[in-house]
Scaffold this motif. Sequence first.
Motif: not given
Length: 224
Positions: A50-64, A19-29
């Motif tokens: 939350s630490q690695l990416f600028s997701l602009n998501q709350s913790t509950t949006e990441i993990t309900p 998941t981290t690898a794909l996020a790192a790769y696809w964040r530009n795509r």
Amino acid sequence: MNELLIAGTDTDAGKTVLTTALAAYWRNRFRNLGIMKPIQAGTGDRELYSQLFSLNQSTTEITPLYFEAPLAPPIAAAKENRDINLALVWQTLQNLKASRDFVLIEALGGLGSPVTAEFTVADLAAEWRLPTVLVVPVRLGAIAAAVANVALARQTRVLLKGIILNCIQARSPQEIEDLAPTELIQSLTNVPVLGCLPYFADPTDLDKLSQAAAALDLDLRLQR
């Protein structure tokens, strides 16, 4: 399709690394990428994302749904006298999909892991029609784990796009071929192996993770 479920054969298969690898790769795509860990028990993945990416998501949006005890959700929920509100998870996912170009969803445990007393991860993936990739750790027993999990996916009608091997420790090319031979796994499962992630001494090195994700045969597979 603007979502992908990262499932595994079991706990510690490598779902977070992929998941981290794909996020790192696809964040530009994808200009507006979202990440979701629908249910989390214990500290871990949502904090990492939350630490690695600028997701602009709350913790509950990441993990309900979050539970304190690092146990299977039905057990963790029972310890807190709480219900597992899958309607909340579903609505959070729909809201995220509506506001993001693409959403990576990391499953919990393995495909056979319980989400509730009635539902497994495979059941949920099938019912919600989530395109899925299966992470298989490169170790003794990888072939059997792949075969068993693909059988479960097929039985529950999961939209399985492919298998990705993951080195949970440093492996030589010969060791990878001996422990998780691509051709044999594909022959036994009739599911394509889309590549192999190497072992990462630092699983937060986004440049190396992105390079590894770029080498996977995943982009074309998701368009089918």
